[in-house]
Every structure is written in structure tokens, then in C-alpha cells.
Design an enzyme around this catalytic site. Sequence first.
Site, short mmCIF file in Angstrom:
data_model
loop_
_atom_site.label_atom_id
_atom_site.label_comp_id
_atom_site.label_asym_id
_atom_site.label_seq_id
_atom_site.Cartn_x
_atom_site.Cartn_y
_atom_site.Cartn_z
CE LYS A 1 -4.42 1.90 -0.78
NZ LYS A 1 -3.92 0.66 -0.55
CB SER B 1 -4.40 1.63 3.68
OG SER B 1 -3.68 1.45 2.79
CE LYS C 1 -1.49 4.13 2.82
NZ LYS C 1 -1.49 2.95 3.43
CB SER D 1 -1.06 0.14 1.04
OG SER D 1 -1.90 -0.94 0.90
#
Length: 494
Positions: free
Chosen positions: A60, A117, A219, A57
Site C-alpha cells: 500500500k 490497511s 506501514k 500490505s
Amino acid sequence: MLTRALLPRLLGRFLGLGALLAAGTAGAVTAPMLVVDVDSGKVLYSQGATDPWYPASITKLMTTYVALDMVRQGRASMDQLLAISADAAAEPPSKMGFKPGTQITLDNALKIIMVKSANDVAWAIGENLGGSVEGFANLMNEAAQRLGMRDSHWFNPNGLPDARQWTSARDMAVLARALIRDFPENRDLFSISAIQFGRAVMPNHNGLLGRYAGVDGMKTGFICAGGFNVVASANRNGRRIITVVMGQPSARERDLKAADLFDYGFGQSVGWGGQTLADLPVSAAAVPPDMRPYICDRRRPMPTDADSAAATASAAAAGANADNANAQLMAAAAPPSSALAFATMNSAALRNRALPPRAPLQPVLVWTGRDPAESAIAATDEAVAAKPAKAPRVKAARTKPAPSRTIAATGATVPQPRLLARQKAAAPAAAAAYASAAPATAVIADHKDRAGAKHAAKPGAKHAPKAEARPAPKPKAVAAKSVAAKAARKSKDD
């Protein structure tokens, strides 16, 4: 007794900072780590920084860069509505669970993918801004080339497993620097501690936020093939550092190692000379390693990319007991002077450490639709539609203003669709029942409310119309009985 099959698994579990034995190969896989000074781009620490790795993730961050770049170019806007398609709604968790047809602003969508997320929302961003997921992936790859991300290949906007999609710690540091440099007005996007959707509060997966002094983004990511990854930034005394940690066996170990790397980085001076991100050598590895055998053992519960502070005490104790047992096995399998025993001692020290408790969350409100009032109406209508319909009642046919719902934020009044539908369904049956039970008298249509009608029906009422004061004629059976009685009395008198 340890078997040959169990030893590599335990070794891979404990050597997060060292070599992880790759399944079926004689070589070693190094978990990538990198510490970079943001302003100068100087590398303060590097380990396997250019090796290809599955991003999960942290993808992203690339999705967010492309979206913000399109807004900067005037090709998109933060308040434009994105529609959730059936394909987006079908994406696996982590997700918001929006139904197909739901709309959400780009601004709220970016907040959601940075905190929750949510894979469904990231997919919707790709479909709406790129025309398709494939089209958006092309935009991701074009942006990566412009930024100098030479190790990255993008095929989806949410980071769910795709054997063709990988990046490197170096490329993610390049991307993080670009986000900070190119979009300073959106820097808060990466430091949101939690979002609130309706009554639900969802904390950020980044376990460093609110627990390590100075951390302000960015993140995390996790898939079995890539392990636990994080791209984090921290600011201390006006100096900003980016740390990238990839391939860790748990969120807790990832967070602790990132904190250690921040400590190390802030203790180093930049000075003159030294390696930059552009100077890092190209990796000899052709494809990313598959960490699934080490990260997602079927005999253990599936790990999750969640804040370790949210774990219950019993779960933490169970994990500590398992680590103690494994550490004892590792120590018994190797001489105390070996490198393996040294790595085991490091793992034990790591197990006894913990980050401070998380600071209180400060949730940021997100909603569907263009504004919170619109979201409240949609949520209420959805809840009303989900309730089972009740059998219609005769009373529903009476003339009565339909109940309404008032949205405090706008003052707008909206009829409740379920109640209106119930009244319409009940009207025919109620009319038939009323017609069969009503007396054979004229019905007054001039009165506007039930109170007036009730008053008009009373005998002798002052304002009652003359037509209403006369009673209905008696049934024929009663009249016949009266004629027979009169005849009997006449015959008796005679």
C-alpha cells in the site's frame, strides 16, 4: 523427543535474525533487514536486502505513491470521490466492509489504507484511478522503474497473496525515501495513530508508533507466505533513518527487531564512503521463499498484524509459556556451546523485552461521501432501512407534518423516508375505515387543523356552520316505531 520434522519448525521460529531452513531445500533463507540514512542513502546495516520477498500490505506504500503522483500531475485530486465496486467489497479482511456503491474521497481512502490497511479501499483506489486493477498495477510498475526499484513486480494494489507479486527490502527503502522526498506535504499521512469512522476508533497496526521515540511512519504488512513485515521511519535530532524488517514470525518480534535496528542505526555515523542502496548486489535467489510452514502453523491460532500492546495479559502469558516450553526443547536438543543454543539464548532475551506502553491515540476523522454531514445522512438512512417495517396504523392517515431529521453540521432538514412510506401505505386502509364509521353528515373542509374541526362539531358552537349544526336524520326503523306509537295513542283516545 524432537523429531526431524519438528526441529526445522522450531529452528525457523527462533532464528528470526539468522537462517530459516527452507522447506524441501538444503539451503538457508535469511530474513531481510535493512537500515538506511534518508538524506545520504547510505546503508547502515544490510541482511538479505535484495532477496525477493512477498510484501503483503506494505504494498500500500506503492499504491499511495502512485495516487499522490497522479494528484501532483493533475490527473487526480484528494477530494475526488471513489466508488466501492462489488469486486472491491468482496476483498477479504482487513477491510472497512463498505457496501457496493459507497463513495469515499481519495484523501480519506489513503488515510484508511495507511492505518486500517483496508483491502477493499485499496482495491477501490486501483479501480478508480487506474480504470481497472490491472491498469493501476501497470502504473505501479512504471513508477517502480522510474524510482529504481529493480526487484519489484506488482499485480494488485493491496498486497493480498499473489505468487507473482514480490519486492525486496532494498526496493522498499528506495520507495520510502521517495515518499519522504517527493511528498513532504503528505508526510503526516504515514504517522496517523488511529482513525475514527462514526463511533469506531481503529488504531494503526504499526506497533512502533507512539512506543519508540522518534518513529513517525510508515506501514506494516502480513501474509503467511511473507511473514510480518514493516517499513518504518524515525527522526532523532534532525537525522532521519529508514528501517525495513521482513519475514518475522510475529508482530511483536518484528517491532522489537526494528527498534533494535533503529538503536543501531542512530549510533552509526554516515561519514564518507560506504555502501549506498544502488551499490547493493543483486540477489542470487530467483523467487521469494514461502514462509507459510513457519508462520502459519495450523496447530496454532492464526497470527494477526495487530499492535502487540493490545493483547490481553492472559494471551501474553500463554504465548510466554509456549515460548518457554519451545526454548527448553531447543536447549535440550543441542549442546550448550553450539550456535543453535546461542540463538535460543537470544530468543529468550527477546522474549523478556517489551516496548513502552503506547501513547494515547489521537484519532483522525474519516467518512463516506464528500463531507461528514453527507456521511451522517447516509449512515442514518442505512440504519433506518435496516429496521423491520411495522404494521400500518389508522392514525397514520391523519394530516400531520412528516417528522424530520436535522443535521447539526449544515442545518439541513431531511424527511425520514421510512415514516413517509408508512403513511402512504396506511392511507387506503385508514380511509376505508373512516368512511364506514363516519356519520351521514357533511364534512367540513374549510378548517385547517384538528382543533378547529373539533370545535365546529360541538352543538351550539358560535362559529359552527349551519349545515354542521343539524343532526343527521334518524334511521327508518326508528321513524316506523314512532308512527306505531301515535296510532296506539289515537286508538286509546277514541
